[in-house]
Design a protein around this motif. Structure first.
Motif, PDB file in Angstrom:
ATOM      1  N   GLU A   1       0.629  -1.077   0.111  1.00 18.75           N
ATOM      2  CA  GLU A   1      -0.163   0.083  -0.110  1.00 18.75           C
ATOM      3  C   GLU A   1       0.808   1.182  -0.151  1.00 18.75           C
ATOM      4  OE1 GLU A   1      -3.185  -0.062   3.214  1.00 18.75           O
ATOM      5  OE2 GLU A   1      -3.681  -2.133   2.477  1.00 18.75           O
ATOM      6  N   GLU A   2       1.710   1.162   0.869  1.00 19.77           N
ATOM      7  CA  GLU A   2       2.760   2.398   0.900  1.00 19.77           C
ATOM      8  C   GLU A   2       3.507   2.754  -0.471  1.00 19.77           C
ATOM      9  OE1 GLU A   2       7.191   3.131   2.594  1.00 19.77           O
ATOM     10  OE2 GLU A   2       5.800   2.304   4.141  1.00 19.77           O
ATOM     11  N   ALA A   3       3.971   1.543  -1.251  1.00 18.19           N
ATOM     12  CA  ALA A   3       4.479   1.737  -2.419  1.00 18.19           C
ATOM     13  C   ALA A   3       3.501   2.224  -3.463  1.00 18.19           C
ATOM     14  CB  ALA A   3       5.050   0.522  -2.890  1.00 18.19           C
ATOM     15  N   LEU A   4       2.421   1.909  -3.525  1.00 17.99           N
ATOM     16  CA  LEU A   4       1.145   2.136  -4.225  1.00 17.99           C
ATOM     17  C   LEU A   4       0.794   3.763  -4.290  1.00 17.99           C
ATOM     18  CD1 LEU A   4      -1.106  -1.001  -4.479  1.00 17.99           C
ATOM     19  CD2 LEU A   4       0.430  -0.149  -6.099  1.00 17.99           C
ATOM     20  N   LYS A   5       0.657   3.995  -2.904  1.00 19.68           N
ATOM     21  CA  LYS A   5       0.030   5.366  -2.709  1.00 19.68           C
ATOM     22  C   LYS A   5       1.414   6.456  -2.852  1.00 19.68           C
ATOM     23  CE  LYS A   5      -2.725   4.315   1.291  1.00 19.68           C
ATOM     24  NZ  LYS A   5      -2.915   4.138   2.880  1.00 19.68           N
ATOM     25  N   ASN A   6       2.775   6.045  -2.732  1.00 14.86           N
ATOM     26  CA  ASN A   6       3.697   7.009  -3.009  1.00 14.86           C
ATOM     27  C   ASN A   6       4.088   7.338  -4.410  1.00 14.86           C
ATOM     28  OD1 ASN A   6       6.900   7.143  -3.735  1.00 14.86           O
ATOM     29  ND2 ASN A   6       6.694   7.820  -1.670  1.00 14.86           N
TER      30      ASN A   6
ATOM     31  N   ARG B   1      -6.517 -13.577  -8.458  1.00 19.38           N
ATOM     32  CA  ARG B   1      -7.222 -12.623  -7.910  1.00 19.38           C
ATOM     33  C   ARG B   1      -7.114 -11.236  -8.183  1.00 19.38           C
ATOM     34  NH1 ARG B   1      -7.649 -12.067  -2.948  1.00 19.38           N
ATOM     35  NH2 ARG B   1      -5.546 -12.346  -2.666  1.00 19.38           N
ATOM     36  N   PRO B   2      -6.760 -10.802  -9.625  1.00 23.33           N
ATOM     37  CA  PRO B   2      -6.175  -9.500  -9.524  1.00 23.33           C
ATOM     38  C   PRO B   2      -7.235  -8.369  -9.446  1.00 23.33           C
ATOM     39  CG  PRO B   2      -7.121 -10.492 -11.624  1.00 23.33           C
ATOM     40  CD  PRO B   2      -7.121 -11.518 -10.756  1.00 23.33           C
ATOM     41  N   ALA B   3      -6.825  -7.289  -9.239  1.00 27.18           N
ATOM     42  CA  ALA B   3      -7.546  -6.047  -9.066  1.00 27.18           C
ATOM     43  C   ALA B   3      -7.162  -4.976  -9.991  1.00 27.18           C
ATOM     44  CB  ALA B   3      -7.665  -5.380  -7.469  1.00 27.18           C
ATOM     45  N   ALA B   4      -7.883  -4.081 -10.337  1.00 30.98           N
ATOM     46  CA  ALA B   4      -7.620  -2.934 -11.069  1.00 30.98           C
ATOM     47  C   ALA B   4      -8.254  -1.725 -10.904  1.00 30.98           C
ATOM     48  CB  ALA B   4      -7.637  -3.255 -12.660  1.00 30.98           C
ATOM     49  N   GLY B   5      -7.684  -0.394 -10.645  1.00 32.65           N
ATOM     50  CA  GLY B   5      -8.632   0.729 -10.397  1.00 32.65           C
ATOM     51  C   GLY B   5      -7.878   2.027 -10.598  1.00 32.65           C
ATOM     52  N   ILE B   6      -8.452   2.931 -10.379  1.00 35.26           N
ATOM     53  CA  ILE B   6      -8.194   4.338 -10.620  1.00 35.26           C
ATOM     54  C   ILE B   6      -8.093   4.987  -9.063  1.00 35.26           C
ATOM     55  CG2 ILE B   6      -8.462   6.552 -11.450  1.00 35.26           C
ATOM     56  CD1 ILE B   6     -10.449   4.796 -13.393  1.00 35.26           C
ATOM     57  N   THR B   7      -6.823   5.523  -8.856  1.00 33.42           N
ATOM     58  CA  THR B   7      -6.706   6.686  -7.644  1.00 33.42           C
ATOM     59  C   THR B   7      -7.339   7.690  -7.657  1.00 33.42           C
ATOM     60  OG1 THR B   7      -4.594   7.260  -8.098  1.00 33.42           O
ATOM     61  CG2 THR B   7      -4.747   4.956  -7.167  1.00 33.42           C
ATOM     62  N   LYS B   8      -7.197   8.539  -6.416  1.00 32.09           N
ATOM     63  CA  LYS B   8      -7.831   9.772  -6.695  1.00 32.09           C
ATOM     64  C   LYS B   8      -6.852  10.921  -7.320  1.00 32.09           C
ATOM     65  CE  LYS B   8     -11.175   9.874  -2.900  1.00 32.09           C
ATOM     66  NZ  LYS B   8     -11.655  10.377  -1.632  1.00 32.09           N
ATOM     67  N   ASP B   9      -5.700  10.268  -7.445  1.00 24.64           N
ATOM     68  CA  ASP B   9      -4.704  11.071  -8.000  1.00 24.64           C
ATOM     69  C   ASP B   9      -4.534  10.734  -9.721  1.00 24.64           C
ATOM     70  OD1 ASP B   9      -3.319  12.587  -5.896  1.00 24.64           O
ATOM     71  OD2 ASP B   9      -2.768  10.310  -5.248  1.00 24.64           O
ATOM     72  N   GLN B  10      -5.546  10.077 -10.081  1.00 24.50           N
ATOM     73  CA  GLN B  10      -5.707   9.556 -11.582  1.00 24.50           C
ATOM     74  C   GLN B  10      -4.625   8.900 -12.007  1.00 24.50           C
ATOM     75  OE1 GLN B  10      -8.842  10.552 -11.368  1.00 24.50           O
ATOM     76  NE2 GLN B  10      -8.938  10.866 -13.543  1.00 24.50           N
TER      77      GLN B  10
END
Length: 188
Positions: free
Chosen positions: A67-72, A129-138
């Motif tokens: 999560e930290e790597a993704l958010k960063n 079990r993949p996930a995919a999506g968009i963050t608020k930072d686009q």
């Protein structure tokens, strides 16, 4: 490099890609990273829509570190994050859970496309079990399996849509926001 890029490329010309390898063994140096370098090579060889700039990182199968790597990366202008590993059934496979905690909107069509394609190759795809999506930072985040062959198979099905998806996220005027489900060549 940065001065060359800022003088010769606009933000629409650049695609910043983060490749996150999630693996206990690779993070400890006990195994080679087969997925991360393959993803970078595949995108470099097949992406024709813009200049790619890559950042890579390896983390163990620890949800807070993922999560930290993704958010960063998401908050630091990375356009596309592709993870490899941690999408299986074992107790330590937590990449989709970490991704879901970071994204703002899910992108189920990407997951469905990957699953349909993968199931045409092997019945074991149903164990991913993949996930995919968009963050608020686009930023678009996509989880790929840890097996290099499966990474390639999934990238083959995703690549035709990814440049258009990123144009939409960047509010590129050449991207149609009406009827985004329509092939970009048929959107006018």
């Amino acid at each position: 490099i940065q001065s060359y890029l800022s003088e010769n490329c606009t933000n629409m010309d650049l695609t910043r890609v983060g490749i996150l390898t999630v693996s206990d063994r690779v993070s400890r140096g006990e195994a080679e990273d087969g997925g991360g370098p393959l993803i970078q090579s595949y995108l470099s060889d097949n992406w024709t829509k813009s200049t790619l700039i890559f950042e890579t990182r390896i983390v163990p199968d620890e949800q807070p570190l993922i999560e930290e790597a993704l958010k960063n990366w998401s908050s630091n202008n990375i356009d596309l994050i592709i993870t490899t590993g941690g999408t299986g059934f074992t107790l330590r496979d937590v990449t989709p859970e970490a991704t879901r905690n970071v994204i703002w909107k899910e992108a189920p069509g990407l997951v469905i496309a990957m699953m349909q394609h993968s199931l045409s190759i092997t019945p074991y795809a149903m164990l991913s079990r993949p996930a995919a999506g968009i963050t608020k930072d686009q930023c678009l985040i996509i989880n790929l399996p840890g097996k290099p062959k499966a990474c390639t198979e999934n990238l083959e099905v995703l690549l035709p849509a990814l440049p258009h998806a990123l144009k939409l996220l960047k509010n590129d005027p050449s991207a149609s926001t009406v009827g985004a489900h329509i092939h970009p060549d048929h959107s006018s």
